[in-house]
Design a protein around this motif. Structure first.
Motif, PDB file in Angstrom:
ATOM      1  N   UNK A  21       0.823  -1.214   0.000  1.00  0.00           N
ATOM      2  CA  UNK A  21       0.000   0.000   0.000  1.00  0.00           C
ATOM      3  C   UNK A  21       0.859   1.266   0.000  1.00  0.00           C
ATOM      4  N   UNK A  22       2.056   1.165   0.517  1.00  0.00           N
ATOM      5  CA  UNK A  22       2.913   2.349   0.636  1.00  0.00           C
ATOM      6  C   UNK A  22       3.666   2.670  -0.646  1.00  0.00           C
ATOM      7  N   UNK A  23       3.555   1.813  -1.641  1.00  0.00           N
ATOM      8  CA  UNK A  23       4.163   2.127  -2.941  1.00  0.00           C
ATOM      9  C   UNK A  23       3.109   2.149  -4.046  1.00  0.00           C
ATOM     10  N   UNK A  24       1.848   2.135  -3.667  1.00  0.00           N
ATOM     11  CA  UNK A  24       0.763   2.083  -4.652  1.00  0.00           C
ATOM     12  C   UNK A  24       0.392   3.454  -5.204  1.00  0.00           C
ATOM     13  N   UNK A  25       0.737   4.509  -4.512  1.00  0.00           N
ATOM     14  CA  UNK A  25       0.351   5.865  -4.923  1.00  0.00           C
ATOM     15  C   UNK A  25       1.351   6.398  -5.952  1.00  0.00           C
ATOM     16  N   UNK A  61      11.389  21.248   1.900  1.00  0.00           N
ATOM     17  CA  UNK A  61      10.284  21.998   1.310  1.00  0.00           C
ATOM     18  C   UNK A  61       9.495  21.125   0.332  1.00  0.00           C
ATOM     19  N   UNK A  62      10.202  20.305  -0.463  1.00  0.00           N
ATOM     20  CA  UNK A  62       9.521  19.404  -1.390  1.00  0.00           C
ATOM     21  C   UNK A  62       8.623  18.425  -0.632  1.00  0.00           C
ATOM     22  N   UNK A  63       9.130  17.868   0.462  1.00  0.00           N
ATOM     23  CA  UNK A  63       8.328  16.957   1.269  1.00  0.00           C
ATOM     24  C   UNK A  63       7.107  17.675   1.841  1.00  0.00           C
ATOM     25  N   UNK A  64       7.311  18.888   2.351  1.00  0.00           N
ATOM     26  CA  UNK A  64       6.203  19.629   2.954  1.00  0.00           C
ATOM     27  C   UNK A  64       5.132  19.982   1.917  1.00  0.00           C
ATOM     28  N   UNK A  65       5.545  20.240   0.670  1.00  0.00           N
ATOM     29  CA  UNK A  65       4.584  20.494  -0.400  1.00  0.00           C
ATOM     30  C   UNK A  65       3.722  19.263  -0.630  1.00  0.00           C
ATOM     31  N   UNK A  66       4.356  18.079  -0.681  1.00  0.00           N
ATOM     32  CA  UNK A  66       3.592  16.840  -0.851  1.00  0.00           C
ATOM     33  C   UNK A  66       2.671  16.604   0.341  1.00  0.00           C
ATOM     34  N   UNK A  67       3.187  16.845   1.540  1.00  0.00           N
ATOM     35  CA  UNK A  67       2.404  16.599   2.758  1.00  0.00           C
ATOM     36  C   UNK A  67       1.151  17.484   2.834  1.00  0.00           C
ATOM     37  N   UNK A  68       1.206  18.649   2.208  1.00  0.00           N
ATOM     38  CA  UNK A  68       0.061  19.565   2.207  1.00  0.00           C
ATOM     39  C   UNK A  68      -0.871  19.329   1.011  1.00  0.00           C
ATOM     40  N   UNK A  69      -0.534  18.375   0.149  1.00  0.00           N
ATOM     41  CA  UNK A  69      -1.268  18.168  -1.094  1.00  0.00           C
ATOM     42  C   UNK A  69      -2.528  17.323  -0.901  1.00  0.00           C
ATOM     43  N   UNK A  70      -3.430  17.423  -1.883  1.00  0.00           N
ATOM     44  CA  UNK A  70      -4.618  16.581  -1.895  1.00  0.00           C
ATOM     45  C   UNK A  70      -4.230  15.112  -2.059  1.00  0.00           C
ATOM     46  N   UNK A  72      -1.636  13.566  -0.783  1.00  0.00           N
ATOM     47  CA  UNK A  72      -1.276  13.065   0.547  1.00  0.00           C
ATOM     48  C   UNK A  72      -2.541  12.792   1.361  1.00  0.00           C
ATOM     49  N   UNK A  73      -3.464  13.759   1.340  1.00  0.00           N
ATOM     50  CA  UNK A  73      -4.694  13.620   2.124  1.00  0.00           C
ATOM     51  C   UNK A  73      -5.502  12.409   1.664  1.00  0.00           C
ATOM     52  N   UNK A  74      -5.586  12.210   0.342  1.00  0.00           N
ATOM     53  CA  UNK A  74      -6.322  11.064  -0.201  1.00  0.00           C
ATOM     54  C   UNK A  74      -5.669   9.755   0.224  1.00  0.00           C
ATOM     55  N   UNK A  75      -4.369   9.701   0.114  1.00  0.00           N
ATOM     56  CA  UNK A  75      -3.626   8.492   0.464  1.00  0.00           C
ATOM     57  C   UNK A  75      -3.799   8.145   1.942  1.00  0.00           C
ATOM     58  N   UNK A  76      -3.779   9.140   2.793  1.00  0.00           N
ATOM     59  CA  UNK A  76      -3.849   8.901   4.235  1.00  0.00           C
ATOM     60  C   UNK A  76      -5.275   8.814   4.776  1.00  0.00           C
ATOM     61  N   UNK A  77      -6.263   8.960   3.898  1.00  0.00           N
ATOM     62  CA  UNK A  77      -7.650   8.809   4.347  1.00  0.00           C
ATOM     63  C   UNK A  77      -8.109   7.357   4.230  1.00  0.00           C
ATOM     64  N   UNK A  78      -7.326   6.539   3.520  1.00  0.00           N
ATOM     65  CA  UNK A  78      -7.687   5.126   3.373  1.00  0.00           C
ATOM     66  C   UNK A  78      -7.494   4.417   4.708  1.00  0.00           C
TER      67      UNK A  78
END
Length: 104
Positions: A21-25, A61-70, A72-78
């Motif tokens: 699951x952690x490499x599916x996105x 900064x690149x990581x923080x951009x991903x962490x604030x992205x839709x 990231x939110x979609x992936x972590x809502x599963x």
């Protein structure tokens, strides 16, 4: 370069089941600064599995951009469930800068 390590303690037998699951996105590949993600599972403990999800980023900064992205939110809502409940016992996120490397 930075690493973001998410260290999980999960129910026995669940580490290998959860790892894919952690490499599916695949959207992650499109984010600037993303280098790779590796998932390792340790089954040596008789009571639980230990899983480490290690992400490599060019900059914090690149990581923080991903962490604030839709994405990231979609992936972590599963929700991952085993027998109706979460297999995750605990987790810890560690962000670190790579300051020395030896590679072949």
């Amino acid at each position: 370069m930075y690493t973001v390590s998410n260290r999980f303690i999960v129910k026995k037998g669940m580490g290998h089941k959860m790892a894919p699951a952690f490499i599916s996105e695949k959207e992650l590949l499109d984010f600037e600064g993303f280098q790779k993600v590796e998932v390792s599972v340790c089954t040596q403990n008789g009571e639980h599995d230990e899983m480490n999800v290690m992400m490599y980023w060019t900059s914090l900064e690149n990581f923080q951009t991903w962490r604030a992205s839709d994405s990231f939110k979609k992936l972590h809502s599963r929700e991952v469930k085993s027998n109706g409940e979460s297999p995750i016992i605990s987790n810890q996120v560690i962000i670190a800068e790579i300051v020395a490397t030896l590679a072949h």
